[in-house]
Motif scaffolding. Structure first.
Motif, short mmCIF file in Angstrom:
data_model
loop_
_atom_site.label_atom_id
_atom_site.label_comp_id
_atom_site.label_asym_id
_atom_site.label_seq_id
_atom_site.Cartn_x
_atom_site.Cartn_y
_atom_site.Cartn_z
N LEU A 58 58.91 9.42 16.52
CA LEU A 58 57.73 8.85 16.20
C LEU A 58 57.18 8.24 17.49
CD1 LEU A 58 58.81 6.45 13.21
CD2 LEU A 58 57.56 8.90 13.13
N THR A 135 52.46 -0.23 14.06
CA THR A 135 52.27 1.23 13.39
C THR A 135 52.76 2.31 14.53
OG1 THR A 135 50.09 0.63 12.30
CG2 THR A 135 50.48 2.99 13.03
N TYR A 137 53.49 6.46 14.90
CA TYR A 137 52.63 7.67 14.32
C TYR A 137 53.76 8.85 14.27
CZ TYR A 137 48.30 5.18 15.24
OH TYR A 137 47.43 4.44 15.21
N ASP A 152 50.02 7.77 10.10
CA ASP A 152 50.65 6.51 10.42
C ASP A 152 51.70 6.45 8.70
OD1 ASP A 152 49.06 5.78 8.02
OD2 ASP A 152 47.96 4.24 9.22
N GLU A 153 52.71 5.34 9.11
CA GLU A 153 53.49 5.44 8.07
C GLU A 153 52.99 5.12 6.52
OE1 GLU A 153 52.92 1.23 10.12
OE2 GLU A 153 53.59 3.35 10.56
N SER A 154 53.69 5.42 5.57
CA SER A 154 53.32 5.29 4.05
C SER A 154 53.77 3.71 3.67
CB SER A 154 54.21 6.45 3.29
OG SER A 154 53.76 7.80 3.58
N GLN A 156 56.45 0.18 5.08
CA GLN A 156 57.56 -0.34 5.99
C GLN A 156 58.30 -1.14 5.14
OE1 GLN A 156 56.60 -1.64 9.85
NE2 GLN A 156 54.52 -0.97 9.61
N ARG A 170 60.57 2.26 8.66
CA ARG A 170 59.34 3.00 8.56
C ARG A 170 59.24 4.26 7.71
NH1 ARG A 170 59.04 0.91 13.91
NH2 ARG A 170 57.43 -0.40 13.88
N LEU A 171 58.35 4.51 6.66
CA LEU A 171 58.68 5.81 5.73
C LEU A 171 57.46 6.57 5.77
CD1 LEU A 171 59.60 2.75 4.23
CD2 LEU A 171 60.48 4.64 2.56
N TYR A 172 57.56 8.06 5.82
CA TYR A 172 56.59 8.69 6.01
C TYR A 172 56.79 10.01 4.72
CZ TYR A 172 56.04 6.54 10.68
OH TYR A 172 56.09 5.56 11.53
N MET A 184 62.44 8.89 7.38
CA MET A 184 62.33 7.50 7.59
C MET A 184 62.96 7.36 9.15
SD MET A 184 64.19 5.83 4.08
CE MET A 184 63.71 6.64 2.66
N GLN A 185 62.53 6.33 9.62
CA GLN A 185 63.04 5.81 10.97
C GLN A 185 63.50 4.31 10.63
OE1 GLN A 185 62.73 3.47 13.70
NE2 GLN A 185 64.34 4.60 14.69
#
Length: 454
Positions: A58, A135, A137, A152-154, A156, A170-172, A184-185
């Motif tokens: 990210l 945020t 990316y 950006d994330e879906s 948190q 953080r989810l994407y 996820m991070q």
């Protein structure tokens, strides 16, 4: 002037001995916590039977900086994944019972209901709450017919306290809905009251926590549905380049409602520690046993130090400890109990206690003390102890070099303020060189910290 230089050198030695030295010696990852700012060419990663791809890091901006390594990937419907992690099954038991009746011979479904009952009716062992955070990316590629883009994330999620230490995710979601994956991070972090931002402590502990969270679910086959794959994104923090992959595509999930963020629940943890004491060992450390090992010189030095001790020294010590640690505990208490207050409101209320309250209180109390050196050492030592107690409460064992330097400077600055406020320093003027140097140093260091220079 000569006395001021002696005190300044003494404070530098104290700050290095009690802040800088231990941090550099006992934090092996100190020099690797800082993220890599170099911009690189992206190397995309894809999953089996998936057309979409993602970059394995990210970035805080739409640039290819290797800042935050993705370390968890969950295959399955994004709504189901978020529901499993965030929502309680409370209030939907009629719906659950209907599913149970439909699958009355399905042992897995019955096991899931038992699991929910044992874990506060929650789909996994942890109720991940909605989180606030800066945020970041992700760079994703939907497939051959579309261009890659930054997103950006879906959502948190967090487990812990915003103003204490927390696990933060953080989810994407996949840019291609047919691929069904959520990247996820996850990392652990603590709130730094000097910068008013979160400091990342590491990623491995958070990755393991999420991995175990899914592994504990009754419908997850640990041997088949959970594995680790190498993404080659080691480097930032304690990242080792391996990511956890959880496959939920073959599950029958109980319908417990739809939604991303669940109501955050304050949680407390208590740890009981039992110690066995050997009476013989205790007897070896009684005051009489210690006194037997003291020489006459040692006794004279202790007596001299005792004669220099003033009530103001004790008051100064506990005032600095109470104010510094009180900000940490107060932030957590307000977060848990004052739901009407936003994070910015809490920070605006408590930060002045550190920025203004501590130096002002130090100046006023040190003004009752006689000796400059004593006042400076007590103030600097008290702040150093407060910093270590704070990190101990949070469980932080690794600090970047810039944080270590900043903490050393504030310790020196507060010591100069205290030394400049003592009676012997103010015989000619209350605005002496030591006080002015301490105030200027405190303002510059805190201002530079807020602006990101430290």
């Amino acid at each position: 002037m000569r006395r001021s230089l002696v005190i300044a050198v003494t404070l530098l030695a104290i700050s290095f001995l009690f802040v800088g030295g231990p941090s550099l010696l006992f934090s092996p990852s100190t020099d690797s916590v800082a993220p890599d700012e170099t911009e690189v060419s992206p190397s995309m990663t894809s999953l089996e039977e998936s057309d979409s791809e993602f970059w394995r890091f990210l970035s805080p901006a739409e640039r290819f900086q290797q800042r935050s390594p993705l370390n968890v990937i969950v295959r399955g419907d994004s709504d189901d994944i978020l529901r499993m992690m965030t929502e309680e099954a409370d209030g939907d038991w009629e719906e659950i019972e209907a599913v149970e009746a439909e699958y009355e011979d399905n042992e897995t479904v019955l096991q899931e209901q038992e699991f929910l009952e044992e874990h506060d009716r929650h789909a996994t062992g942890i109720e991940w709450g909605d989180a606030h955070g800066t945020t970041r990316y992700a760079y994703v590629d939907p497939g051959p017919d579309e261009d890659a883009y930054w997103t950006d994330e879906s959502g948190q999620l967090e487990d812990g306290d915003y103003y204490g230490q927390r696990y933060h995710i953080r989810l994407y979601e996949s840019p291609n809905s047919d691929d069904q994956w959520v990247a996820m991070q996850a990392h652990t972090e603590h709130f730094d009251w000097f910068t008013l931002r979160h400091r990342v402590d590491g990623v491995e502990a958070a990755q393991t926590k999420i991995e175990q969270d899914f592994m504990n679910h009754p419908q997850v086959d640990v041997e088949q549905d959970v594995r680790r794959v190498y993404l080659d994104n080691a480097g930032p923090s304690d990242a080792n380049g391996w990511a956890t992959v959880v496959d939920l595509t073959g599950m029958i999930l109980l319908p417990a409602g739809v939604g991303l963020a669940a109501k955050r629940r304050a949680r407390t943890a208590s740890t009981g520690i039992s110690r066995e004491t050997d009476s013989e060992q205790v007897s070896d450390h009684t005051p009489d046993a210690i006194d037997d090992h003291l020489t006459d010189v040692d006794r004279r030095r202790i007596a001299a130090a005792y004669d220099r001790l003033e009530a103001g020294h004790i008051i100064l010590l506990f005032t600095i400890l109470a104010m510094f640690l009180g900000v940490r505990l107060g932030g957590v208490a307000l977060e848990r109990n004052a739901e009407f207050m936003t994070p910015h409101m809490i920070a605006a209320l408590l930060y002045p206690v550190i920025a203004l309250g501590i130096p002002v209180a130090t100046y006023l109390i040190a003004g009752t003390l006689t000796r400059r050196l004593d006042a400076a050492i007590v103030a600097a030592g008290s702040l150093a102890v407060a910093i270590w107690l704070d990190y101990g409460l949070l469980g932080v064992d690794s600090l970047p070099v810039d944080v270590v330097l900043q903490r050393m400077l504030v310790v020196v600055a507060l010591g100069l303020i205290a030394g400049g406020a003592a009676k012997r320093a103010t015989r000619e003027s209350r605005f002496n060189d030591m006080l002015i140097a301490g105030v200027v140093m405190w303002v510059v260091v805190l201002g530079g910290t807020l602006l990101g220079y430290f």
